[in-house]
Scaffold this motif. Structure first.
Motif, mmCIF file in Angstrom:
data_model
loop_
_atom_site.group_PDB
_atom_site.id
_atom_site.type_symbol
_atom_site.label_atom_id
_atom_site.label_comp_id
_atom_site.label_asym_id
_atom_site.label_seq_id
_atom_site.Cartn_x
_atom_site.Cartn_y
_atom_site.Cartn_z
ATOM 1 N N UNK A 1 0.840 -1.207 0.000
ATOM 2 C CA UNK A 1 0.000 0.000 0.000
ATOM 3 C C UNK A 1 0.871 1.252 0.000
ATOM 4 N N UNK A 2 1.970 1.213 0.737
ATOM 5 C CA UNK A 2 2.884 2.357 0.781
ATOM 6 C C UNK A 2 3.450 2.665 -0.602
ATOM 7 N N UNK A 3 3.790 1.626 -1.355
ATOM 8 C CA UNK A 3 4.295 1.833 -2.718
ATOM 9 C C UNK A 3 3.263 2.567 -3.577
ATOM 10 N N UNK A 4 1.996 2.141 -3.458
ATOM 11 C CA UNK A 4 0.937 2.781 -4.237
ATOM 12 C C UNK A 4 0.742 4.237 -3.804
ATOM 13 N N UNK A 5 0.762 4.476 -2.504
ATOM 14 C CA UNK A 5 0.593 5.835 -1.999
ATOM 15 C C UNK A 5 1.737 6.733 -2.462
ATOM 16 N N UNK A 6 2.956 6.234 -2.373
ATOM 17 C CA UNK A 6 4.120 7.043 -2.748
ATOM 18 C C UNK A 6 4.088 7.447 -4.211
#
Length: 157
Positions: free
Chosen positions: A56-61
């Motif tokens: 999820x962090x990858x998508x948010x970033x």
């Protein structure tokens, strides 16, 4: 200043969509406000909690820019009254921030990498709300904050 509200997943409940649409329509009279929905992860039952948060962090970033001022909606964040939140918004506007980004995390919260990017955390309540409800509550509170700043009769103390 522009406000971006970054969320994971789509909203499916019609009554929540109607409420969000109502307040987004009202907000456009005060500020540019973008609601960005990042698609849900697929096959999460095969992922551990930390793996899901990392993905999820990858998508948010990918949705963030280096100049964004990031505030996480997090249960350990600062709690405000509606008046205090309106003052918070006002301070951000006069500080010269161009894009104020509020982020709602996934079901397990945020990966450490997202905490490191953030300039602050806000808690909407000590109660736990569904991620769908949080969207409506938050957008309504932003609208309420602007009506308070403009001295309009929406909010009553």
């Amino acid at each position: 200043m522009k406000i971006t509200f970054l969320v994971l997943g789509k909203t499916d409940d019609k009554y929540i969509i109607e409420g969000i649409t109502k307040y987004l329509g009202r907000l456009k009279h005060y500020i540019k406000f973008d609601l960005i929905e990042i698609p849900d992860l697929k096959n999460t039952k095969n992922l551990r909690e930390d793996q899901q948060k990392a993905k999820e962090a990858e998508l948010l970033q990918k949705a963030l820019n280096p100049t964004d001022h990031i505030i996480l909606l997090d249960e350990k964040g600062t709690e405000f009254t509606s008046r205090q939140f309106s003052e918070f918004l006002n301070k951000k506007m006069v500080s010269g921030i161009q894009n104020l980004v509020f982020i709602v995390g996934g079901p397990y919260g945020f990966d450490e990498s997202i905490y490191k990017l953030a300039q602050g955390k806000i808690s909407l309540s000590k109660l736990t709300f569904s991620h769908q409800m949080v969207r409506l509550f938050f957008i309504e509170q932003v609208y309420r904050g602007f009506t308070i700043l403009k001295g309009e009769p929406y909010h009553h103390d």
